[in-house]
Design a protein around this motif. Structure first.
Motif, PDB file in Angstrom:
ATOM      1  N   ASP A 148       0.815  -1.220   0.000  1.00 26.80           N
ATOM      2  CA  ASP A 148       0.000   0.000   0.000  1.00 26.80           C
ATOM      3  C   ASP A 148       0.845   1.266   0.000  1.00 26.80           C
ATOM      4  OD1 ASP A 148      -2.296  -1.483   0.079  1.00 26.80           O
ATOM      5  OD2 ASP A 148      -2.466  -1.419   2.264  1.00 26.80           O
ATOM      6  N   GLY A 149       2.150   1.125   0.288  1.00 27.91           N
ATOM      7  CA  GLY A 149       2.988   2.313   0.410  1.00 27.91           C
ATOM      8  C   GLY A 149       2.625   3.122   1.637  1.00 27.91           C
ATOM      9  N   VAL A 150       2.291   2.430   2.737  1.00 28.81           N
ATOM     10  CA  VAL A 150       1.751   3.098   3.914  1.00 28.81           C
ATOM     11  C   VAL A 150       2.374   2.530   5.190  1.00 28.81           C
ATOM     12  CG1 VAL A 150      -0.375   3.027   5.309  1.00 28.81           C
ATOM     13  CG2 VAL A 150      -0.467   3.886   2.965  1.00 28.81           C
ATOM     14  N   ALA A 151       2.596   3.395   6.177  1.00 33.42           N
ATOM     15  CA  ALA A 151       3.000   2.944   7.512  1.00 33.42           C
ATOM     16  C   ALA A 151       2.036   3.513   8.537  1.00 33.42           C
ATOM     17  CB  ALA A 151       4.417   3.413   7.838  1.00 33.42           C
ATOM     18  N   ILE A 152       1.754   2.725   9.568  1.00 25.73           N
ATOM     19  CA  ILE A 152       0.907   3.199  10.664  1.00 25.73           C
ATOM     20  C   ILE A 152       1.759   3.194  11.921  1.00 25.73           C
ATOM     21  CG2 ILE A 152      -1.176   2.701  12.018  1.00 25.73           C
ATOM     22  CD1 ILE A 152      -2.276   1.445   9.412  1.00 25.73           C
ATOM     23  N   VAL A 153       1.877   4.358  12.550  1.00 29.06           N
ATOM     24  CA  VAL A 153       2.823   4.479  13.666  1.00 29.06           C
ATOM     25  C   VAL A 153       2.205   5.212  14.849  1.00 29.06           C
ATOM     26  CG1 VAL A 153       4.791   4.594  12.067  1.00 29.06           C
ATOM     27  CG2 VAL A 153       3.789   6.709  12.933  1.00 29.06           C
ATOM     28  N   GLU A 154       2.791   4.975  16.005  1.00 28.74           N
ATOM     29  CA  GLU A 154       2.492   5.787  17.181  1.00 28.74           C
ATOM     30  C   GLU A 154       3.340   7.061  17.109  1.00 28.74           C
ATOM     31  OE1 GLU A 154       1.094   2.303  20.311  1.00 28.74           O
ATOM     32  OE2 GLU A 154       3.089   3.173  20.540  1.00 28.74           O
ATOM     33  N   TYR A 194      10.779   6.773   4.163  1.00 25.60           N
ATOM     34  CA  TYR A 194       9.961   7.840   4.726  1.00 25.60           C
ATOM     35  C   TYR A 194      10.705   9.115   4.365  1.00 25.60           C
ATOM     36  CZ  TYR A 194       7.522  10.905   7.856  1.00 25.60           C
ATOM     37  OH  TYR A 194       6.786  11.954   8.351  1.00 25.60           O
ATOM     38  N   ALA A 195      10.156   9.888   3.438  1.00 24.12           N
ATOM     39  CA  ALA A 195      10.947  10.936   2.784  1.00 24.12           C
ATOM     40  C   ALA A 195      11.404  12.090   3.690  1.00 24.12           C
ATOM     41  CB  ALA A 195      10.193  11.479   1.570  1.00 24.12           C
ATOM     42  N   PRO A 196      10.546  12.645   4.564  1.00 20.16           N
ATOM     43  CA  PRO A 196      10.990  13.853   5.288  1.00 20.16           C
ATOM     44  C   PRO A 196      12.161  13.547   6.222  1.00 20.16           C
ATOM     45  CG  PRO A 196       8.588  13.614   5.378  1.00 20.16           C
ATOM     46  CD  PRO A 196       9.142  12.323   4.865  1.00 20.16           C
ATOM     47  N   ASP A 197      13.262  14.245   6.034  1.00 16.32           N
ATOM     48  CA  ASP A 197      14.499  13.930   6.741  1.00 16.32           C
ATOM     49  C   ASP A 197      15.099  15.148   7.436  1.00 16.32           C
ATOM     50  OD1 ASP A 197      15.055  15.239   4.410  1.00 16.32           O
ATOM     51  OD2 ASP A 197      16.823  14.060   3.902  1.00 16.32           O
ATOM     52  N   PRO A 198      14.423  15.655   8.486  1.00 19.15           N
ATOM     53  CA  PRO A 198      15.028  16.773   9.224  1.00 19.15           C
ATOM     54  C   PRO A 198      16.407  16.364   9.751  1.00 19.15           C
ATOM     55  CG  PRO A 198      13.267  15.747  10.513  1.00 19.15           C
ATOM     56  CD  PRO A 198      13.173  15.193   9.119  1.00 19.15           C
ATOM     57  N   THR A 204      -1.188  22.803  19.475  1.00 19.18           N
ATOM     58  CA  THR A 204      -2.178  23.743  20.011  1.00 19.18           C
ATOM     59  C   THR A 204      -3.618  23.382  19.643  1.00 19.18           C
ATOM     60  OG1 THR A 204      -2.078  25.216  18.084  1.00 19.18           O
ATOM     61  CG2 THR A 204      -0.524  25.665  19.882  1.00 19.18           C
ATOM     62  N   LEU A 205      -3.809  22.410  18.752  1.00 20.49           N
ATOM     63  CA  LEU A 205      -5.179  22.051  18.327  1.00 20.49           C
ATOM     64  C   LEU A 205      -5.583  20.641  18.744  1.00 20.49           C
ATOM     65  CD1 LEU A 205      -5.298  23.486  14.662  1.00 20.49           C
ATOM     66  CD2 LEU A 205      -6.099  24.564  16.787  1.00 20.49           C
ATOM     67  N   GLY A 206      -4.612  19.799  19.030  1.00 19.56           N
ATOM     68  CA  GLY A 206      -4.923  18.419  19.397  1.00 19.56           C
ATOM     69  C   GLY A 206      -3.624  17.659  19.595  1.00 19.56           C
ATOM     70  N   VAL A 207      -3.738  16.477  20.199  1.00 17.75           N
ATOM     71  CA  VAL A 207      -2.555  15.651  20.435  1.00 17.75           C
ATOM     72  C   VAL A 207      -2.593  14.465  19.471  1.00 17.75           C
ATOM     73  CG1 VAL A 207      -1.322  14.217  22.102  1.00 17.75           C
ATOM     74  CG2 VAL A 207      -2.452  16.321  22.862  1.00 17.75           C
ATOM     75  N   VAL A 208      -1.561  14.344  18.672  1.00 16.37           N
ATOM     76  CA  VAL A 208      -1.459  13.240  17.713  1.00 16.37           C
ATOM     77  C   VAL A 208      -1.122  11.962  18.472  1.00 16.37           C
ATOM     78  CG1 VAL A 208      -0.176  12.337  15.748  1.00 16.37           C
ATOM     79  CG2 VAL A 208      -0.745  14.780  15.860  1.00 16.37           C
ATOM     80  N   VAL A 209      -2.000  10.957  18.383  1.00 11.77           N
ATOM     81  CA  VAL A 209      -1.716   9.675  19.044  1.00 11.77           C
ATOM     82  C   VAL A 209      -1.494   8.553  18.040  1.00 11.77           C
ATOM     83  CG1 VAL A 209      -2.851  10.287  21.213  1.00 11.77           C
ATOM     84  CG2 VAL A 209      -4.202   9.226  19.381  1.00 11.77           C
ATOM     85  N   GLY A 210      -1.620   8.858  16.767  1.00  6.55           N
ATOM     86  CA  GLY A 210      -1.349   7.864  15.734  1.00  6.55           C
ATOM     87  C   GLY A 210      -1.306   8.546  14.384  1.00  6.55           C
ATOM     88  N   ALA A 211      -0.554   7.959  13.459  1.00  5.74           N
ATOM     89  CA  ALA A 211      -0.449   8.571  12.131  1.00  5.74           C
ATOM     90  C   ALA A 211      -0.338   7.498  11.062  1.00  5.74           C
ATOM     91  CB  ALA A 211       0.775   9.491  12.071  1.00  5.74           C
ATOM     92  N   THR A 212      -1.003   7.774   9.939  1.00 11.01           N
ATOM     93  CA  THR A 212      -0.881   6.928   8.763  1.00 11.01           C
ATOM     94  C   THR A 212      -0.039   7.708   7.763  1.00 11.01           C
ATOM     95  OG1 THR A 212      -3.051   6.007   9.192  1.00 11.01           O
ATOM     96  CG2 THR A 212      -2.157   5.662   6.995  1.00 11.01           C
ATOM     97  N   LEU A 213       1.114   7.152   7.421  1.00 13.41           N
ATOM     98  CA  LEU A 213       2.106   7.905   6.660  1.00 13.41           C
ATOM     99  C   LEU A 213       2.364   7.261   5.316  1.00 13.41           C
ATOM    100  CD1 LEU A 213       4.596   8.350   9.632  1.00 13.41           C
ATOM    101  CD2 LEU A 213       2.934  10.029   8.792  1.00 13.41           C
ATOM    102  N   ARG A 214       2.729   8.082   4.369  1.00 17.31           N
ATOM    103  CA  ARG A 214       3.054   7.608   3.039  1.00 17.31           C
ATOM    104  C   ARG A 214       4.521   7.211   2.958  1.00 17.31           C
ATOM    105  NH1 ARG A 214       1.678  10.353  -2.699  1.00 17.31           N
ATOM    106  NH2 ARG A 214       2.792   8.785  -3.853  1.00 17.31           N
ATOM    107  N   LEU A 215       4.779   6.036   2.417  1.00 16.33           N
ATOM    108  CA  LEU A 215       6.155   5.615   2.127  1.00 16.33           C
ATOM    109  C   LEU A 215       6.327   5.622   0.613  1.00 16.33           C
ATOM    110  CD1 LEU A 215       6.370   2.578   4.596  1.00 16.33           C
ATOM    111  CD2 LEU A 215       7.023   4.965   5.019  1.00 16.33           C
ATOM    112  N   ARG A 216       7.513   5.987   0.171  1.00 12.73           N
ATOM    113  CA  ARG A 216       7.761   6.086  -1.261  1.00 12.73           C
ATOM    114  C   ARG A 216       8.961   5.249  -1.665  1.00 12.73           C
ATOM    115  NH1 ARG A 216       6.593  10.589  -4.366  1.00 12.73           N
ATOM    116  NH2 ARG A 216       5.270  12.178  -3.425  1.00 12.73           N
ATOM    117  N   PRO A 217       8.938   4.760  -2.898  1.00 13.28           N
ATOM    118  CA  PRO A 217      10.109   4.043  -3.407  1.00 13.28           C
ATOM    119  C   PRO A 217      11.141   5.029  -3.930  1.00 13.28           C
ATOM    120  CG  PRO A 217       8.343   3.984  -5.037  1.00 13.28           C
ATOM    121  CD  PRO A 217       7.822   4.753  -3.852  1.00 13.28           C
ATOM    122  N   LEU A 218      11.919   5.633  -3.042  1.00 15.87           N
ATOM    123  CA  LEU A 218      12.902   6.630  -3.492  1.00 15.87           C
ATOM    124  C   LEU A 218      14.055   5.957  -4.206  1.00 15.87           C
ATOM    125  CD1 LEU A 218      13.288   9.300  -0.702  1.00 15.87           C
ATOM    126  CD2 LEU A 218      11.562   9.058  -2.472  1.00 15.87           C
TER     127      LEU A 218
END
Ligand SMILES: Cc1cc2nc3c(=O)[nH]c(=O)nc-3n(C[C@H](O)[C@H](O)[C@H](O)COP(=O)(O)OP(=O)(O)OC[C@H]3O[C@@H](n4cnc5c(N)ncnc54)[C@H](O)[C@@H]3O)c2cc1C
Ligand SMILES: Cc1cc2nc3c(=O)[nH]c(=O)nc-3n(C[C@H](O)[C@H](O)[C@H](O)COP(=O)(O)OP(=O)(O)OC[C@H]3O[C@@H](n4cnc5c(N)ncnc54)[C@H](O)[C@@H]3O)c2cc1C
Lengths: 423, 423
Positions: free
Chosen positions: B81-87, B106-110, B179-193
């Motif tokens: 699916d190209g997807v990860a589910i994480v805490e 996972y593309a974003p690399d701070p 300031t708007l809510g607390v993230v307790v889970g995320a569905t993220l896109r993974l890419r074939p870089l």
């Protein structure tokens, strides 16, 4: 004039015809119209080219159509910045053409791009063929100039490629179907898209093998620019000879150079009955381009638009075949395989005749299927009026309540495209 | 424990220390904490790794720190699916590593990825080196699981790569700094870089020539994965021998195949004093990696973060040199040249000593410069407490009012990270 601005391309008919059609030429004129509409509590239906497939731009009794198609200037292209500044009525393809003069592209390419407007694309967050690799409209919008229901005007976002000051109001307006504000200007991202290196058309014995091939690309670290899947019914509609080569056709284009193209060919060959590769894309893309006209020859097309997790693509297409059989309506399915966006096109009786109830029942079954597979009832076309009943099922009560509160915050008197986008 | 969770990496000090630190392990525990905080009107400061550079995760007297670092499970990777589910507490680099096992990224690399958390990345919409080509955190977030101030829990977005049902609440939470809510889970896109094909390091006689070279890449339809610009002060800090090769260094990486790499080399050669190309990236990227440690040896670094239209990059860097001279504070400048994101690093006296007023004045001049050049006061780090005064100047009164109304809608009692992100 009013009758011509009453419908969009969904086939959905509102009661009556609009009160008036306004053709503003400037943001100030839009502000004036919205100020008066707020005072008189008159519903306003923003409109670009009217190509929506959901009823989103349909307008009935008592409404004013705010037709933005005459605000169609490309204000500025700044090649060094990778940015374009446009009015909302600019036609999508024209922006891409203008960007091309600088070696740049406007990436989002909905199939309607020859007529659709940037404002309409923004208000629906339009997707397209190359979106799996280069993003949907949301990903190309850096900033907006928006007239609010009150007639006040705000800027959101920025003219830089990156920035995180403040909440993402830009994203909130994108995809809001004209219910939160009227886009009167946009700052868009242009990208240096490489030319496609190779186009490959592969036939497979069945949809499962074809879908597996498209997933295998990702596992080989290949992200195609486009990956279009055509099912058996679609191939038969285009040309039975095409069907004879295999029950499912996958057309893939890559732009990462000859090495990537060679690897893609290798991956796609596995399980294929026939495979063709060409550097001239037009011939191989012809089948995809002919699909909608061919289906239209069978009868009136209802273009649906679900998205499912990519791994459920084959299952979705097979289930849609079962739904077609159950309701005895032909359904031809096209999919943007790269992102799991499936377009089942229901052939809903003859052109000009009423849509048979069986077609609506089939559509409902397709929406239920999308949710059951962990997907969404709309991948790129939006909710409009046609899918409102399904929105609550997808979002849940709490989220939908939040949506209504946001709508009330931006548009307290409910004059902006009422009855659209929200259940 | 409480004292350890009081600061982030900005150097900004709140009054006092937090009342308590909570380490929830489940979304239900987060809900319980927020329900109680709402009843008692206690401010809650969500926290990941505490690497924010803005004061966003600093917590003082009377607050509860909600430390999410123990909710650190990668729940599922769905390669097809190209997807990860994480805490939220998953460390950024660990997700990328886990995705790598399937040929995905996972593309974003701070630059903080070895310690920063996905929750913190989401709440700040973190950017990184390869973001010019592959998008910032926003572009990788498909859906969120969020606990609201009331303790209620909603899902936003979806598990598919595409979808447009409802308003973009996902985007609204991304970058909202807790300031708007607390993230307790995320569905993220993974890419074939794709793997990088070539790394090129080019020295130029001055910053103007270097910036022009980076713009010329786009005109040649090349979009590098990364394009890092180092100014004279930075090169001197790392190694005067490096400076001797030219007053500005541009390090570029491409991943589009050997043909693109060859064209990039040709473009970058124009005007260069020396140019090196290697398939082993580590040696050429070393200068960039050494930059921050080298600057830290000069004194206490204040890492600023403006973004300007790409065409103004050289002007921005030259003006920053003038600001440094005017206030007599050393400033070393690094830039993500591809997206105009400039990091002037102010050397603000010695480590452990108070920050001199001249450093703050220089920072203010830099923010004013960003706005004057049509840019933003923050490209990727956020507002936190340090840039609050500048937010109104960037957004304007009307937009800022809308921000406050949205904040009040999501958090009516103002318990979520009060005093952060909004002026
Ligand atoms: C043959 C065909 C193919 C298509 N292919 C695709 C496709 O590949 N991908 C895809 O995503 N869609 C597709 N569509 C659907 C449609 O073209 C898109 O949704 C398009 O973005 C609509 O643009 P428009 O200018 O016609 O907008 P309209 O239909 O005029 O309006 C659409 C919505 O946007 C609002 N709106 C318009 N302008 C503004 C504005 N300036 N400010 C605020 N709100 C505004 C309207 O109120 C309405 O809610 C297709 C449609 C057709 C007929
Ligand atoms: C050496 C160094 C290099 C850096 N490089 C970069 C870079 O290249 N790019 C970049 O963008 N940033 C960079 N940063 C800044 C920082 O690392 C990022 O902002 C990062 O995203 C913060 O993650 P964190 O887990 O440390 O969050 P924290 O600092 O703990 O929190 C940051 C913000 O997010 C909120 N938050 C945290 N978790 C949650 C949650 N689960 N739900 C809701 N809100 C939450 C906090 O309240 C706070 O407002 C750098 C920092 C350092 C020290």
């Amino acid at each position: 004039m009013r009758a011509e601005r009453r419908l969009d391309r969904s086939g959905w008919e509102p009661d009556g015809i609009p009160e008036a059609v306004a053709f503003p030429r400037t943001p100030e004129e839009v502000q004036q119209i919205l100020r008066e509409a707020t005072l008189s509590r008159t519903p306003v239906v923003p409109r670009g080219a009217g190509t929506a497939l959901t009823g989103a731009s349909a307008a009935g009794t008592g409404t004013i159509v705010l037709d933005l198609s005459r605000m169609d200037r490309i204000v500025e292209i700044r090649p060094a910045d990778g940015v374009a500044i446009v009015e909302p009525g600019v036609v999508t393809a024209e922006l891409d053409r203008a960007a091309g003069a600088y070696g740049l592209s406007y990436a989002p390419d909905p199939a309607s791009l020859a007529v659709s407007t940037i404002g309409g694309n923004i208000a629906t967050n339009a997707g397209g063929l190359r979106c799996a690799k280069y993003g949907v409209t949301r990903d190309a919008v850096l900033g907006l100039d928006v007239v609010l229901a009150s007639g006040e005007r705000i800027s959101t976002g920025r003219a830089t490629l990156k920035g995180v000051a403040g909440y993402d109001l830009t994203g909130l307006f994108v995809g809001s179907e004209g219910t939160l504000g009227v886009v009167v200007g946009a700052t868009l991202r242009l990208r240096p898209l490489p030319e496609p290196t190779a186009t490959i058309a592969a036939s497979y014995p069945d949809i499962t093998t074809a879908a597996a091939a498209s997933v295998a690309l990702a596992e080989a670290r290949i992200q195609p620019v486009l990956a279009e899947l055509l099912d058996e019914a679609t191939l038969n509609a285009i040309d039975p000879a095409l069907r004879a080569a295999g029950a499912a056709l996958l057309i893939v284009q890559t732009d990462g150079g000859p090495d990537e193209a060679a690897r893609a060919l290798e991956v796609l060959t596995k399980g294929a009955t026939t495979i063709r590769s060409a550097t001239d894309p037009a011939s191989l893309l012809a089948a995809r381009r002919q699909a909608l006209p061919a289906i239209e020859r069978l009868g009136r097309p209802l273009i649906e638009d679900i998205a499912v997790p990519r791994s459920r693509l084959a299952e979705a297409v097979r289930e849609i075949e079962t739904i077609a059989a159950r309701h005895e309506v032909p359904i031809c399915t096209l999919a943007h395989a790269g992102d799991g966006n499936v377009h089942p096109i229901i052939v809903a009786g003859r052109h000009g005749e009423p849509i048979p109830a069986s077609a609506h029942r089939a559509a409902d079954d397709i929406f239920a299927l999308a949710l059951r597979l962990g997907g969404t009832v709309t991948g790129e076309h939006g909710i409009g009026v046609l899918k409102k009943a399904w929105l609550r099922r997808e979002l849940g009560d709490l989220s939908l309540d939040l949506h209504h509160q946001i709508k009330a915050l931006f548009d307290p008197h409910g004059i902006l495209n009422p009855g659209k986008a929200l259940a």
